[in-house]
Design an enzyme around this catalytic site. Structure first.
Site, PDB file in Angstrom:
ATOM      1  N   LYS A   1       2.443  -7.913  -0.261  1.00 13.30           N
ATOM      2  CA  LYS A   1       1.350  -7.900  -1.861  1.00 13.30           C
ATOM      3  C   LYS A   1       1.889  -5.923  -2.176  1.00 13.30           C
ATOM      4  CE  LYS A   1      -2.259  -6.588   0.665  1.00 13.30           C
ATOM      5  NZ  LYS A   1      -3.547  -7.232   2.023  1.00 13.30           N
TER       6      LYS A   1
ATOM      7  N   TYR B   1      -1.831  25.493 -12.288  1.00 15.82           N
ATOM      8  CA  TYR B   1      -3.091  25.874 -12.980  1.00 15.82           C
ATOM      9  C   TYR B   1      -4.428  26.328 -12.359  1.00 15.82           C
ATOM     10  CZ  TYR B   1      -0.714  22.409 -16.078  1.00 15.82           C
ATOM     11  OH  TYR B   1      -0.155  22.168 -16.845  1.00 15.82           O
TER      12      TYR B   1
HETATM   13  C1  LIG Z   1      -3.379  -6.928   3.464  1.00 15.00           C
HETATM   14  C2  LIG Z   1      -3.598  -8.160   4.121  1.00 15.00           C
HETATM   15  C3  LIG Z   1      -3.356  -8.187   4.930  1.00 15.00           C
HETATM   16  C4  LIG Z   1      -2.620  -7.166   6.220  1.00 15.00           C
HETATM   17  O1  LIG Z   1      -2.982  -5.382   6.818  1.00 15.00           O
HETATM   18  P1  LIG Z   1      -2.024  -4.662   7.319  1.00 15.00           P
HETATM   19  O2  LIG Z   1      -3.503  -3.848   7.711  1.00 15.00           O
HETATM   20  O3  LIG Z   1      -0.752  -4.531   6.556  1.00 15.00           O
HETATM   21  O4  LIG Z   1      -1.614  -5.174   7.787  1.00 15.00           O
HETATM   22  C5  LIG Z   1      -3.002  -9.749   6.132  1.00 15.00           C
HETATM   23  N1  LIG Z   1      -3.946 -10.306   5.736  1.00 15.00           N
HETATM   24  C6  LIG Z   1      -5.079 -10.380   5.027  1.00 15.00           C
HETATM   25  C7  LIG Z   1      -5.699 -11.069   4.078  1.00 15.00           C
HETATM   26  C8  LIG Z   1      -4.881  -9.139   3.955  1.00 15.00           C
HETATM   27  O5  LIG Z   1      -5.334  -8.795   2.142  1.00 15.00           O
END
Ligand SMILES: *Cc1c(COP(=O)(O)O)cnc(C)c1O
Length: 377
Positions: free
Chosen positions: A35, A255
């Site tokens: 994702k 800045y």
């Molecule tokens: C993002 C996610 C994962 C992966 O989590 P990590 O901590 O990056 O391994 C697994 N299951 C779900 C439902 C997620 O949203």
């Protein structure tokens, strides 16, 4: 010349980390979580390199579409499920597996007349209290989905762990127990483990694991380092010095003039800033590698530039290589300086930063934008 800020993506490190998942969760199938553009690494390059993954997990329909457009044919699970009839139709067309975490989604599947049934993962809330059906709702939902012509057999059961990143936390053991009793009653294939579950909770492995961050070589644990779990950083966020200024005692930098030179000293200007995804709140003292040596960030981070104290590197010159995080400087360590987590740093590297995929990234190599291969964006 293109901008010197680059994110080098080490595909050998990615495959090595995937192999660590296989070894930790032997006998399990692996859904590689890609994702948010594979946590900023480039979902296309990552999914293509992970020939051995049993499937992928994404958060949005569009992310699934991108994988299908690359010809990836394995299961792709849509972790948030769908929230409209249009999304359901699109997801079905793309043959994405759906997570069902809400009654409205069950009802939408019952109303839909899909040409091909879709795979479904029923998500139960065992203590995260974010997405998921209450445990007592599962048996009824299960019966309805099993009877639904738009749903392909077999249904699978999943949950998400709230505190798996705290090794030994008793609430995780409770979540696992609650989940396993539901799964047993349903006789279903299971999925519970994120990266922390894979690394620290063998009882949570189930049939399918869902690692994300560990694939990218970053520790899921509070205060952890990927290296301690045998992982290698996949992203090296690099740039170059574009100026070195000999400033005088009392000169205030950038800045707001928030940092004042305590003596006559060389100050380097690096071509990277918050417009590239370097965190604006990084305080003075945050480490940066110049020519492979640690120096300190000084002054405020601006959109395109940051300034560094070059006293440990007095001979540094414009054009010299800089690493913001990755090989030789863990993203986890930078995250601790800025009050964030490695996940956020890598995910926020801006689209204007070219991702350069490599079979191997050497520290010296990673710093050489001229020797790029497989550049995208
Ligand atoms: C993002 C996610 C994962 C992966 O989590 P990590 O901590 O990056 O391994 C697994 N299951 C779900 C439902 C997620 O949203």
């Amino acid at each position: 010349m293109t901008r010197p800020a680059r994110a080098f993506i080490d595909l050998a490190a990615l495959r090595h980390n995937f192999q660590q998942v296989r070894e930790r969760a032997s006998g399990c199938r692996v859904l590689a979580v890609v994702k948010a553009d594979a946590y900023g690494h480039g979902a296309g390059a990552v999914a293509t390199a992970l020939e051995d993954a049993d499937g992928f997990a994404v958060a949005r329909v569009q992310e699934g579409r991108e994988l299908r457009a690359l010809g990836i044919d394995r299961p792709v699970v849509l972790l948030s499920g769908v929230s409209s009839e249009q999304e359901l139709a699109d997801a079905a067309e793309l043959r994405l597996d759906l997570v069902v975490h809400h009654d409205s989604q069950t009802a939408a599947l019952e109303r839909a007349a899909l040409r091909e049934p879709v795979g479904v993962w029923v998500k139960v809330d065992t203590g995260m209290h974010r997405l998921g059906l209450a445990p007592e709702r599962v048996p009824d939902t299960w019966r309805r989905l099993e009877a639904c012509p738009s749903v392909a057999a077999p249904l699978r059961l999943m949950t998400h762990l709230a505190r798996a990143d705290e090794r030994g936390d008793p609430s995780t053991a409770d979540q696992i127990t609650r989940f396993m009793s539901l799964a047993q009653a349903a006789g279903a294939e299971t999925s519970l483990a994120n990266s922390a579950g894979v690394l620290a909770w063998p009882a949570a492995h189930g049939h399918w694991v869902r690692p994300g961050i560990m694939l990218y070589g970053i520790s899921p644990f509070v205060g952890g380092r990927g290296e301690a779990d045998g992982l290698r950083p996949v992203m090296t966020f690099a740039s170059r010095l574009i100026a070195v200024n000999r400033l005088s005692k009392g000169d205030a930098i950038g800045y707001g003039g928030t940092w004042t030179c305590p003596e006559d000293m060389p100050v380097g200007v690096v071509a990277v800033g918050y417009g590239d995804g370097y965190p604006r709140h990084a305080p003075a003292g945050t480490p940066v590698l110049v020519n492979g040596t640690r120096v300190a960030l000084i002054g405020r981070v601006s959109m395109d530039l940051v300034t560094v104290d070059l006293r440990p590197q007095p001979a540094a010159a414009p054009g010299d290589p800089v690493v913001l995080w990755g090989r030789g400087l863990p993203a986890e360590e930078i995250a601790e300086h800025v009050g964030s987590i490695g996940y956020e740093l890598v995910t926020r590297v801006a689209p204007r930063v070219a991702r350069v995929t490599r079979e191997f990234v050497e520290t010296g190599d990673a710093q050489s934008p001229s020797a790029s291969a497989g550049e995208s964006r």
